[in-house]
Design a protein around this motif. Structure first.
Motif, mmCIF file in Angstrom:
data_model
loop_
_atom_site.group_PDB
_atom_site.id
_atom_site.type_symbol
_atom_site.label_atom_id
_atom_site.label_comp_id
_atom_site.label_asym_id
_atom_site.label_seq_id
_atom_site.Cartn_x
_atom_site.Cartn_y
_atom_site.Cartn_z
ATOM 1 N N PHE A 35 0.982 -1.057 -0.141
ATOM 2 C CA PHE A 35 -0.225 0.087 0.060
ATOM 3 C C PHE A 35 0.996 1.345 0.004
ATOM 4 N N ARG A 36 0.236 2.272 -0.299
ATOM 5 C CA ARG A 36 1.142 3.632 -0.071
ATOM 6 C C ARG A 36 0.222 4.754 0.362
ATOM 7 N N GLN A 37 0.934 5.933 0.685
ATOM 8 C CA GLN A 37 0.218 7.026 1.413
ATOM 9 C C GLN A 37 0.780 8.185 0.868
ATOM 10 N N ALA A 47 -0.537 -3.346 -4.802
ATOM 11 C CA ALA A 47 -0.112 -4.774 -5.448
ATOM 12 C C ALA A 47 -0.316 -5.644 -4.206
ATOM 13 N N ALA A 48 -0.677 -6.851 -4.564
ATOM 14 C CA ALA A 48 -0.712 -7.995 -3.601
ATOM 15 C C ALA A 48 -0.294 -9.442 -4.253
ATOM 16 N N TYR A 58 -2.994 -6.105 -8.803
ATOM 17 C CA TYR A 58 -2.604 -4.740 -8.944
ATOM 18 C C TYR A 58 -3.714 -3.781 -8.965
ATOM 19 N N ALA A 59 -3.282 -2.268 -8.542
ATOM 20 C CA ALA A 59 -4.215 -1.239 -8.753
ATOM 21 C C ALA A 59 -4.227 -0.729 -10.066
ATOM 22 N N ASN A 63 -1.007 -0.482 -12.717
ATOM 23 C CA ASN A 63 -0.903 -1.650 -13.652
ATOM 24 C C ASN A 63 0.012 -1.267 -14.984
ATOM 25 N N GLY A 64 1.014 -2.170 -14.977
ATOM 26 C CA GLY A 64 1.758 -2.128 -16.095
ATOM 27 C C GLY A 64 3.048 -1.511 -15.714
#
Length: 122
Positions: A35-37, A47-48, A58-59, A63-64
């Motif tokens: 995760f990011r903030q 991503a997971a 991927y979000a 993505n990519g």
């Protein structure tokens, strides 16, 4: 028990690999998410990866450009970020969960590490 590292100051267009180290228990049966903030914003999923690496998620916004992987023998999970953009500037966190069924939901993960700051200059 989780520690993210590998962040830093980079320029737009660069690539970076973040690492997440697990300690204190075996994480091979945990799914792991990144995760990011960003400053002033909510924490968001990027991503997971499942415990066996059989599936990755991927979000759509990244993505990519991102690739998540893991090495269970080393208790490590990695996040490769390519073609970095200034909007990727954020603190990146890794998190682990045993039974993750909503990959983008923060509450699906019960173990969180300290984040690592990525700053992308234009």
């Amino acid at each position: 028990q989780l520690q993210a590292f590998g962040g830093g100051l980079v320029q737009a267009g660069d690539s970076l690999r973040l690492s997440c180290a697990a300690s204190g228990r075996t994480f091979s049966n945990y799914s792991v998410g990144w995760f990011r903030q960003a400053p002033g914003k909510d924490r968001e999923f990027v991503a997971a990866i499942t415990w066996s690496s059989a599936r990755t998620y991927y979000a759509e916004s990244v993505n990519g450009r991102l690739s998540i992987s893991r090495d269970n023998a080393k208790n490590m999970v990695y996040l490769q970020i390519n073609t970095l953009k200034p909007e990727d500037t954020a603190v990146y966190y890794c998190a682990a969960g045993l039974r993750v069924n909503a990959w983008g939901r923060l509450s699906s993960y019960n173990i969180w590490g300290q984040g690592t700051l990525v700053t992308v200059s234009s």
